[in-house]
Every structure is written in structure tokens, then in C-alpha cells.
Design a protein around this motif. Structure first.
Motif, PDB file in Angstrom:
ATOM      1  N   PHE A 138      -3.833 -10.992  -5.226  1.00 31.05           N
ATOM      2  CA  PHE A 138      -3.376  -9.686  -4.759  1.00 31.05           C
ATOM      3  C   PHE A 138      -3.507  -8.692  -5.904  1.00 31.05           C
ATOM      4  O   PHE A 138      -3.346  -9.048  -7.067  1.00 31.05           O
TER       5      PHE A 138
ATOM      6  N   ASN B 194      -2.239  -4.809  -7.442  1.00 31.58           N
ATOM      7  CA  ASN B 194      -1.287  -3.704  -7.387  1.00 31.58           C
ATOM      8  C   ASN B 194      -1.777  -2.626  -8.329  1.00 31.58           C
ATOM      9  O   ASN B 194      -1.942  -2.869  -9.518  1.00 31.58           O
TER      10      ASN B 194
ATOM     11  N   GLU C 117       1.752   2.441  -7.507  1.00 31.67           N
ATOM     12  CA  GLU C 117       1.914   2.089  -6.095  1.00 31.67           C
ATOM     13  C   GLU C 117       2.900   0.933  -5.968  1.00 31.67           C
ATOM     14  O   GLU C 117       3.029   0.107  -6.856  1.00 31.67           O
TER      15      GLU C 117
ATOM     16  N   THR D 274       2.839  -1.341  -3.353  1.00 32.87           N
ATOM     17  CA  THR D 274       2.340  -2.432  -2.514  1.00 32.87           C
ATOM     18  C   THR D 274       1.334  -3.311  -3.246  1.00 32.87           C
ATOM     19  O   THR D 274       0.631  -2.861  -4.149  1.00 32.87           O
ATOM     20  N   TRP D 275       1.298  -4.577  -2.825  1.00 33.66           N
ATOM     21  CA  TRP D 275       0.319  -5.546  -3.304  1.00 33.66           C
ATOM     22  C   TRP D 275      -0.701  -5.730  -2.197  1.00 33.66           C
ATOM     23  O   TRP D 275      -0.354  -6.143  -1.091  1.00 33.66           O
ATOM     24  N   GLU D 276      -1.966  -5.434  -2.464  1.00 33.71           N
ATOM     25  CA  GLU D 276      -3.030  -5.547  -1.469  1.00 33.71           C
ATOM     26  C   GLU D 276      -3.739  -6.886  -1.609  1.00 33.71           C
ATOM     27  O   GLU D 276      -4.124  -7.275  -2.721  1.00 33.71           O
TER      28      GLU D 276
END
Length: 158
Positions: free
Chosen positions: A22, A24, A28, A30-32
Motif C-alpha cells: 500500500f 500513502n 493524505e 488514506t493508504w492506496e
């Protein structure tokens, strides 16, 4: 996608490792999801894992991750991670008895391994040297101080 396999007393135990990565971005919350794939368990890693399982006095485990810039093919004969550029202790280990699995998680913070083109990941049993449990080639991550990378590795009996 993982497949559940029913194992009888006459079938050999099989292990499968799955790595999820993931990203980040700085600033930000959120973890994509970035990448997911299965990996190879090395011969040395399997031997050490088996020794750990049968010897309760053995307190050594695979508590470190290493990342690499190598694009060499994975090999069950490897005892070190080819092209290693950074190593650190794992952040957490979680056992799940219902899925017969263990998940190890580590985050490379903004400054960890920055300036490297990361392509390979593995778990080791020590902060220096140690036994290599597994090795995964993954999609290139150009690690900069603008991103964090979270590695989640799950080892499961299948």
C-alpha cells in the motif's frame, strides 16, 4: 484470490505467502492498494520455520524485512536478499487461527529507503545477516520522501 484447500492427514502441509503493498502520499490520510502477489518460500526459510515450530525454546523468528533494487529472478536457494538496500524490524505480527495464517506488517516511513527503485521484498530472522524466509519481486516503487510504503505479508497453510 486465494483458494481454500482441504488438507487430510495423508496430504503434505503446504504454505503460501502473499504480499500486499500500500502507498500513502505525504499529506493524505488514506493508504492506496498498489500491488499484490504470491511469493516463493526459500529452502533455508522453510528449514528455519520448521525448526522454530518444533523447538519451543527457539525464540528467533522472522522479525525483519528487507527491500531491494534487484530485478533478479527469485530463487529458493537464496540465503540473502539480492541487492538489499534497507532492512528494519516488522511493526506487527497477527495470527489468525480460523484461516491458519500469520500476517506480518511493516511500514517504510517517508525517509526509509528513499532514493531507491524498490523491486524486491523479503523477511529475515535477524537485523544483520540471518535466514531469508521468503522473496518477492514486485512492481517498481520509486521510493521518495513523498510516500510511505506499507508491506503486509501473510503466510498461510493451504
Amino acid at each position: 484470490m486465494q483458494h481454500q484447500v482441504n488438507v487430510s492427514a495423508t496430504e503434505p502441509l503446504r504454505l503460501m505467502g502473499t504480499l500486499r503493498i500500500f502507498i500513502n502520499k505525504k499529506g493524505e490520510d488514506t493508504w492506496e492498494p498498489f500491488w499484490e502477489g504470491h511469493n516463493l518460500i526459500t529452502y533455508a526459510g522453510m528449514n528455519k520455520l520448521l525448526a522454530t515450530l518444533v523447538n519451543v525454546a527457539n525464540t528467533s523468528y522472522f522479525g525483519y524485512i528487507a527491500v531491494s533494487t534487484s530485478t533478479a529472478a527469485t530463487s529458493a536457494s537464496n540465503t540473502t536478499l539480492p541487492g538489499e538496500v534497507f532492512r528494519k524490524a516488522i511493526d506487527s505480527a497477527t495470527a489468525n487461527t480460523s484461516t491458519r495464517s500469520v500476517t506480518l506488517q511493516t511500514t517504510l516511513n517517508f525517509t526509509d529507503a528513499s532514493g531507491n527503485a524498490l523491486t524486491k521484498y523479503g523477511h529475515l530472522s535477524a537485523a544483520v545477516a540471518g535466514t531469508l524466509l521468503n522473496e518477492t519481486n514486485h512492481t517498481l516503487i520509486n521510493k521518495t520522501t513523498s510516500i510511505q510504503v506499507m508491506y503486509q505479508y501473510t503466510l498461510a497453510m493451504v
